[in-house]
Design a protein around this motif. Structure first.
Motif, short mmCIF file in Angstrom:
data_model
loop_
_atom_site.label_atom_id
_atom_site.label_comp_id
_atom_site.label_asym_id
_atom_site.label_seq_id
_atom_site.Cartn_x
_atom_site.Cartn_y
_atom_site.Cartn_z
N SER A 2 -0.87 5.16 9.90
CA SER A 2 -0.77 4.03 8.98
C SER A 2 0.68 3.78 8.60
O SER A 2 1.47 4.71 8.43
CB SER A 2 -1.60 4.33 7.72
OG SER A 2 -1.38 3.32 6.76
N GLN A 3 1.04 2.50 8.48
CA GLN A 3 2.40 2.15 8.07
C GLN A 3 2.58 2.26 6.56
O GLN A 3 3.68 2.04 6.05
CB GLN A 3 2.72 0.72 8.51
CG GLN A 3 2.80 0.55 10.01
CD GLN A 3 3.31 -0.82 10.37
OE1 GLN A 3 4.49 -1.13 10.20
NE2 GLN A 3 2.41 -1.67 10.85
N ASP A 27 6.64 -5.75 8.85
CA ASP A 27 5.87 -6.70 9.64
C ASP A 27 4.74 -7.25 8.77
O ASP A 27 4.54 -6.84 7.64
CB ASP A 27 5.35 -6.08 10.93
CG ASP A 27 4.37 -4.93 10.71
OD1 ASP A 27 3.77 -4.83 9.62
OD2 ASP A 27 4.20 -4.12 11.64
N GLU A 28 4.00 -8.20 9.32
CA GLU A 28 3.00 -8.90 8.51
C GLU A 28 1.92 -7.96 8.00
O GLU A 28 1.50 -8.05 6.84
CB GLU A 28 2.38 -10.04 9.31
CG GLU A 28 1.39 -10.87 8.50
CD GLU A 28 0.88 -12.08 9.27
OE1 GLU A 28 -0.01 -12.78 8.75
OE2 GLU A 28 1.36 -12.32 10.39
N LYS A 29 1.45 -7.05 8.85
CA LYS A 29 0.39 -6.14 8.42
C LYS A 29 0.85 -5.25 7.28
O LYS A 29 0.12 -5.02 6.30
CB LYS A 29 -0.09 -5.28 9.58
CG LYS A 29 -1.28 -4.39 9.21
CD LYS A 29 -1.75 -3.55 10.37
CE LYS A 29 -3.02 -2.78 10.00
NZ LYS A 29 -2.87 -1.99 8.76
N ARG A 32 0.89 -7.22 4.11
CA ARG A 32 -0.46 -7.44 3.58
C ARG A 32 -1.01 -6.18 2.93
O ARG A 32 -1.61 -6.22 1.85
CB ARG A 32 -1.40 -7.91 4.70
CG ARG A 32 -1.11 -9.31 5.18
CD ARG A 32 -2.17 -9.81 6.16
NE ARG A 32 -1.84 -11.15 6.62
CZ ARG A 32 -2.11 -12.25 5.92
NH1 ARG A 32 -2.71 -12.14 4.74
NH2 ARG A 32 -1.78 -13.44 6.39
N ASP A 33 -0.82 -5.04 3.60
CA ASP A 33 -1.31 -3.78 3.05
C ASP A 33 -0.61 -3.43 1.74
O ASP A 33 -1.24 -2.92 0.80
CB ASP A 33 -1.11 -2.65 4.06
CG ASP A 33 -2.01 -2.78 5.27
OD1 ASP A 33 -2.97 -3.58 5.23
OD2 ASP A 33 -1.76 -2.08 6.27
N ASP A 67 8.23 -9.38 14.80
CA ASP A 67 7.18 -10.08 14.07
C ASP A 67 7.67 -11.47 13.65
O ASP A 67 6.93 -12.45 13.69
CB ASP A 67 6.79 -9.26 12.83
CG ASP A 67 5.53 -9.76 12.17
OD1 ASP A 67 4.45 -9.68 12.79
OD2 ASP A 67 5.62 -10.25 11.03
N ARG A 76 1.18 -16.32 6.53
CA ARG A 76 2.26 -15.34 6.48
C ARG A 76 3.23 -15.67 5.35
O ARG A 76 3.67 -14.79 4.60
CB ARG A 76 3.01 -15.28 7.81
CG ARG A 76 4.13 -14.22 7.80
CD ARG A 76 5.07 -14.37 8.96
NE ARG A 76 4.38 -14.12 10.23
CZ ARG A 76 4.98 -14.28 11.41
NH1 ARG A 76 6.23 -14.68 11.49
NH2 ARG A 76 4.32 -14.03 12.53
#
Length: 256
Positions: A2-3, A27-29, A32-33, A67, A76
């Motif tokens: 996991s980032q 990055d986008e993920k 979001r997280d 990204d 985004r």
């Protein structure tokens, strides 16, 4: 892997950027997280403070350029807007522990934190101009933290600056030896997590609401908030504890 690593230390929620191979690039993920984790922590009354740090040698190198080369989308932009303005709306203290470097969006994260501790030798920079970009989304938060004129200068030049300048500008509040960073940041977060939560919430609410008010209107709001605080159970307990020379037992901490 996991980032984003999330761990709980009693009333402190530690959120760690965890992509050291890419210098914790955003990055986008990951964005979001991170937004989701902050929102969840904000709703949880058993969490008193958020501690934000980064795994590896670098806190955050800014936007993930691979990204960024993907076609932009409203979704985004919206998640970036939420991430880089969370400090304006958040009613819990956020402490940041930064080491190695905080560049671009990394500075955007720091500008949204309430208390920032940096290890000696950390470097900072709004380096977007070097790749033909302007720090549009993070500009407001950085300008609020260090001033409009300084933000424009740093955005224009893309220059790297150290901890002495970062502290002088107001981006960093405390500079510590690298081996002390985690302990000092953890102790600061723990202190805030066990302070009067009612007073912290009301204080941050006042800061946020009064920011765009006229001097007179902000004064009326201050009087209103102060009156409410004088009548609060936490203030009554704080005065009693002071007189009895003991540690306060804040009623606002007694939540499940």
């Amino acid at each position: 892997m996991s980032q984003l690593m999330i761990s709980r230390e009693e009333r402190v929620l530690r959120i760690t950027l965890n992509n050291p191979e890419k210098r914790n690039a955003l990055d986008e993920k990951l964005c979001r997280d991170l937004v989701a984790a902050l929102k969840e922590a904000g709703r949880d009354r058993t969490i008193g403070c958020v501690l934000l740090d980064g795994a590896g040698q670098v806190f955050c190198s800014g936007m993930d350029l691979e990204d960024a080369l993907q076609p932009d989308a409203p979704e985004r932009t919206e998640i970036h807007e939420q991430l880089f303005t969370f400090g304006v709306h958040y009613h819990k203290p956020i402490v940041a522990a930064v080491q190695g470097a905080a560049l671009g969006g990394g500075i955007g994260l720091l500008a949204n934190c309430h208390v920032v501790l940096a290890a000696q030798g950390t470097n900072f920079g709004l380096t977007e101009i070097r790749v033909g970009l302007w720090p549009f989304i993070i500009h407001r938060a950085v300008a609020l933290a260090i001033g409009e004129r300084r933000t424009v200068e740093l955005s224009l030049t893309g220059r790297i600056f150290g901890t002495n300048d970062a502290q002088q500008y107001g981006l960093v509040h405390e500079v510590v030896p690298p081996f002390e960073l985690d302990d000092r940041a953890t102790n600061t977060a723990r202190m805030l997590a066990y302070a009067s939560q009612e007073t912290l919430r009301r204080g941050l609410d006042f800061v946020q609401k009064s920011r765009e008010m006229s001097w007179e209107t902000a004064g009326r709001l201050a009087a209103e908030f102060r009156t409410k605080t004088f009548r609060s159970a936490d203030f009554i307990e704080g005065v009693r504890a002071f007189r009895e020379k003991r540690k306060p037992d804040w009623p606002s901490l007694n939540v499940k």
